[in-house]
Design an enzyme around this catalytic site. Structure first.
Site, PDB file in Angstrom:
ATOM      1  N   CYS A   4      -1.775   4.953   9.866  1.00 53.34           N
ATOM      2  CA  CYS A   4      -2.688   4.659   8.752  1.00 53.34           C
ATOM      3  C   CYS A   4      -4.099   4.360   9.264  1.00 53.34           C
ATOM      4  O   CYS A   4      -4.292   3.454  10.087  1.00 53.34           O
ATOM      5  CB  CYS A   4      -2.124   3.475   7.971  1.00 53.34           C
ATOM      6  SG  CYS A   4      -3.250   2.896   6.702  1.00 53.34           S
ATOM      7  N   HIS A  46      -0.519  -3.706   5.342  1.00 52.73           N
ATOM      8  CA  HIS A  46      -0.387  -2.356   4.804  1.00 52.73           C
ATOM      9  C   HIS A  46       0.402  -2.368   3.496  1.00 52.73           C
ATOM     10  O   HIS A  46       1.585  -2.699   3.477  1.00 52.73           O
ATOM     11  CB  HIS A  46       0.299  -1.428   5.813  1.00 52.73           C
ATOM     12  CG  HIS A  46       0.394  -0.018   5.301  1.00 52.73           C
ATOM     13  ND1 HIS A  46      -0.627   0.892   5.436  1.00 52.73           N
ATOM     14  CD2 HIS A  46       1.375   0.607   4.608  1.00 52.73           C
ATOM     15  CE1 HIS A  46      -0.275   2.025   4.861  1.00 52.73           C
ATOM     16  NE2 HIS A  46       0.936   1.883   4.353  1.00 52.73           N
ATOM     17  N   HIS A 100      -6.757   0.247  -1.597  1.00 54.00           N
ATOM     18  CA  HIS A 100      -8.170  -0.104  -1.441  1.00 54.00           C
ATOM     19  C   HIS A 100      -8.865  -0.049  -2.788  1.00 54.00           C
ATOM     20  O   HIS A 100      -8.497   0.722  -3.666  1.00 54.00           O
ATOM     21  CB  HIS A 100      -8.874   0.822  -0.444  1.00 54.00           C
ATOM     22  CG  HIS A 100      -8.715   2.279  -0.738  1.00 54.00           C
ATOM     23  ND1 HIS A 100      -7.585   2.984  -0.394  1.00 54.00           N
ATOM     24  CD2 HIS A 100      -9.528   3.161  -1.357  1.00 54.00           C
ATOM     25  CE1 HIS A 100      -7.712   4.243  -0.782  1.00 54.00           C
ATOM     26  NE2 HIS A 100      -8.876   4.384  -1.382  1.00 54.00           N
TER      27      HIS A 100
END
Ligand code: AMP
Ligand code: ZN
Length: 114
Positions: A4, A46, A100
């Site tokens: 990621c 994450h 995000h």
């Protein structure tokens, strides 16, 4: 093995222009800004997308919006206004699978967006 890119930014393995950081959240400049102010706010942990918010991790969302509230003041877009965007999945236009929020400011936006 975690591929990621936003986790790599959190780890410092990929450089970023940091705007804000605490133990739970990182905010940094978008590499391809779409407005005079274009900051990404991410949880350090994450979480792939809004689809993965649950009872255990949902507190981070309130914290992220508290950070956005502070950033709006420090970036001096509070008075004129701004747009916060989250894209989820393919139809939402999400290209990076790490939760995000985009913070856009410094220009006027239309509604509806498309
Ligand atoms: P989204 O389409 O909502 O998944 O948005 C992903 C955003 O991440 C885009 O606006 C990209 O420009 C931005 N982005 C991708 N890679 C980086 C990077 N290395 N540093 C900063 N922003 C990035
Ligand atoms: Zn990640």
């Amino acid at each position: 093995m975690n591929d990621c890119i936003f986790c790599k930014i959190v780890e410092g393995d990929i450089p970023s222009k940091k705007i804000y950081e605490d133990d739970k959240v990182l905010a940094f400049q978008d590499i391809k800004p779409e407005a005079p102010v274009h900051v990404l706010i991410i949880p350090k942990a994450h979480i792939e997308s809004v689809n993965n918010i649950n009872e255990e991790n949902s507190e981070i969302i309130g914290h992220i919006f508290l950070v956005i509230n502070k950033l709006a003041k420090t970036l001096e877009i509070e008075k004129d206004g701004y747009r916060v965007v989250n894209n989820c999945g393919v139809n939402g236009g999400q290209t990076v699978p790490h939760l995000h929020f985009h913070l856009f400011g410094g220009k006027s936006f239309n509604w509806p967006p498309l």
